[in-house]
Design an enzyme around this catalytic site. Structure first.
Site, PDB file in Angstrom:
ATOM      1  N   SER A 140     -91.544  67.851  -3.253  1.00  0.00           N
ATOM      2  CA  SER A 140     -90.175  68.380  -3.191  1.00  0.00           C
ATOM      3  C   SER A 140     -89.494  67.954  -1.900  1.00  0.00           C
ATOM      4  O   SER A 140     -88.271  67.779  -1.851  1.00  0.00           O
ATOM      5  CB  SER A 140     -90.188  69.910  -3.287  1.00  0.00           C
ATOM      6  N   THR A 187     -40.390  66.159  17.715  1.00  0.00           N
ATOM      7  CA  THR A 187     -41.603  66.430  18.484  1.00  0.00           C
ATOM      8  C   THR A 187     -41.524  67.857  18.987  1.00  0.00           C
ATOM      9  O   THR A 187     -40.436  68.346  19.315  1.00  0.00           O
ATOM     10  CB  THR A 187     -41.745  65.462  19.676  1.00  0.00           C
ATOM     11  N   HIS A 188     -42.650  68.551  19.038  1.00  0.00           N
ATOM     12  CA  HIS A 188     -42.690  69.964  19.447  1.00  0.00           C
ATOM     13  C   HIS A 188     -41.813  70.838  18.544  1.00  0.00           C
ATOM     14  O   HIS A 188     -41.296  71.870  18.974  1.00  0.00           O
ATOM     15  CB  HIS A 188     -42.246  70.137  20.908  1.00  0.00           C
ATOM     16  N   SER A 318     -41.201  81.891  -8.145  1.00  0.00           N
ATOM     17  CA  SER A 318     -41.143  83.307  -7.789  1.00  0.00           C
ATOM     18  C   SER A 318     -41.006  84.162  -9.033  1.00  0.00           C
ATOM     19  O   SER A 318     -40.333  83.783  -9.992  1.00  0.00           O
ATOM     20  CB  SER A 318     -39.960  83.565  -6.849  1.00  0.00           C
TER      21      SER A 318
END
EC number: 4.2.1.2
Length: 467
Positions: A140, A187-188, A318
């Site tokens: 095994s 960016t950011h 929804s």
């Protein structure tokens, strides 16, 4: 009332359902490990059958197993591979960490079925023995890691890599199609200088291309097979040619580049190949999560979000808000990526926790590995078909946001300097002016100079999408 028969192993006799092909050790595992609902993956069961098939063939070729027994074992294994006897492999993932009970489950099923093929009966009077014949030249400890690698490599080659390549192709086509659409960068989570939509998507393409290379780089280690190492890696009770020939046989019947592991001690004692391969899959999950998040942010709206791209509307979103449609494919991808990252932690823990000559976290490792491959492959296929292929630009919204961006002022840095450019942007933001109006009001440049210098299409550089 269930009819039973008597089966026997080294611990004695035990009753087994008469209509089942499994034997004593499988029955003991069923009774001792009633834990949760996760069963051995079908692909792992098939990999075990492939391993037994190859072993029977090589044992016959080496003169170690009678031809009629080998033929019957091979036929029985082929039946398993064809989808027959699927209910004969009921064992839980949560069992012995070496996978011994699943190895014996396969040995017992093939032995009883081979006995029937030879005109015998199943049970203690069978003509084929699960250990002496089906498990000949094996333990095994080398069979299960071999089956793990077979299942993993085939899953990667046949399922994951094709879907990864298909999604990459779709996004590459989108990148080229949208190469001339100038948009605002971010960016950011704040406005930044412009780029093209094609350039933005080309970044996603490059991510996936890198992921494909990382995954492919992991395959040679996964292709190394432990079979022939037997109990601790020494190859006890095997023919000198067995390990090489059985790997070659598996390579032949699977059309995959399997080789015998050069060091069987590593192959038995660790799960390093799958740990490393799964690390590449985790990297893919990280990339897919970023891509899916970018897509749903860019498609947010329809009126009050970014809304620079449109994605297919697949189903109502929804139960209370009529007409709402959600980025459901993106959500499914991000969820499955979380699961993959969790699987990676479990695989890392299992791989790090083997002791001495044998890792005993193998069923958990392969369960999580194969789940990851399935999640990623299916997820990419669904995302590609129902989302990525239908991405379209909202040119009007892209132009609106581009023209409203204060960061276009960056183009003036080389003409009037950073400080004056910053003053223009701050005044425009504070007083609700356009950049041009602010610049002219401050007396830093004329209308004509602004129009000549602030041209978004000239601010995107010469980077060609896809390079």
């Amino acid at each position: 009332m269930v009819t039973v028969r008597r089966e026997k192993d080294s611990m004695g006799a035990i009753e087994v359902p008469a209509d089942k092909l499994w034997g004593a050790q499988t029955q003991r595992s069923l009774e001792h490990f009633r834990i949760s609902t996760e069963k051995m993956p079908v692909s792992l069961i098939h990999a075990l059958a492939l391993t037994k098939r190859a072993a029977a063939k090589v044992n016959q070729d080496l003169g170690l197993l009678a031809a009629e027994k080998a033929s019957a074992i091979i036929q029985a294994a082929d039946e398993v591979l064809a989808g027959k006897h699927a209910d004969e492999f009921p064992l839980a993932i949560w069992q012995t960490g070496s996978g011994t009970q699943s190895n014996m489950n396969m040995n017992e099923v093939l032995a009883n079925r081979a006995s029937e093929i030879l005109g015998g009966v199943r049970g203690m009077e069978r003509k084929v023995h699960p250990n002496d014949d089906v498990n000949k030249s094996q333990s095994s400890n080398d069979v299960f890691p071999t089956a793990m690698h077979v299942a993993a490599l085939l899953a990667l080659r046949e399922h994951l890599i094709p879907q990864l390549s298909a999604l990459t192709d779709t996004l590459r086509d989108k990148s080229h199609a949208f190469a001339d659409i100038v948009k605002i960068g971010r960016t950011h989570l704040q406005d930044a200088t412009p780029l093209t939509l094609g350039q933005e998507i080309s970044g996603w393409v490059a991510m996936l291309e890198h992921n494909l290379r990382h995954i492919e780089h992991s395959l040679p280690h996964v292709a190394e097979l432990a079979l022939g190492g037997t109990a601790v890696g020494t190859g006890l009770n095997t023919h000198p040619e067995y390990a090489r020939r059985v790997a070659e046989e598996l390579a032949t019947i699977t059309a995959a580049p399997f080789v015998t592991a050069p060091n069987k001690f590593e192959a038995l004692a660790t799960c390093d190949a799958l740990v490393q391969a799964h690390g590449a899959l985790k990297g893919l999950a990280a990339s897919l999560m970023k891509i899916a998040n970018d897509v749903r942010w860019l498609a947010s709206g329809p009126r009050c979000g970014i809304g620079e791209i449109a994605i297919p509307e697949n189903e109502p979103g929804s139960s209370i808000m009529p007409g709402k449609v959600n980025p459901t494919q993106c959500e499914a991808v991000t969820m499955l990526c979380c699961q993959v990252m969790g699987n990676d932690v479990a695989i890392n823990m299992g791989g790090a926790s083997g002791n001495f000559e044998l890792n005993v976290y193998r069923p958990m490792v392969i369960h999580n590995f194969l789940q990851t491959v399935r999640l990623l492959a299916d997820g990419m296929e669904s995302f590609n078909k129902h989302c990525a292929s239908g991405i379209e630009p909202n040119r009007e919204r892209i132009t609106q946001l581009l023209n409203e961006s204060l960061m276009l002022v960056t183009a003036l840095n080389t003409h009037i300097g950073y400080d004056k450019a910053a003053e223009i942007a701050k005044k425009a933001h504070k007083e609700g002016l356009t950049l041009k109006a602010s610049a002219v009001a401050l007396g830093y440049l004329s209308d004509e100079e602004f129009d000549a210098w602030v041209r978004p299409e000239l601010m995107v550089g010469s980077m060609t999408p896809g390079r």
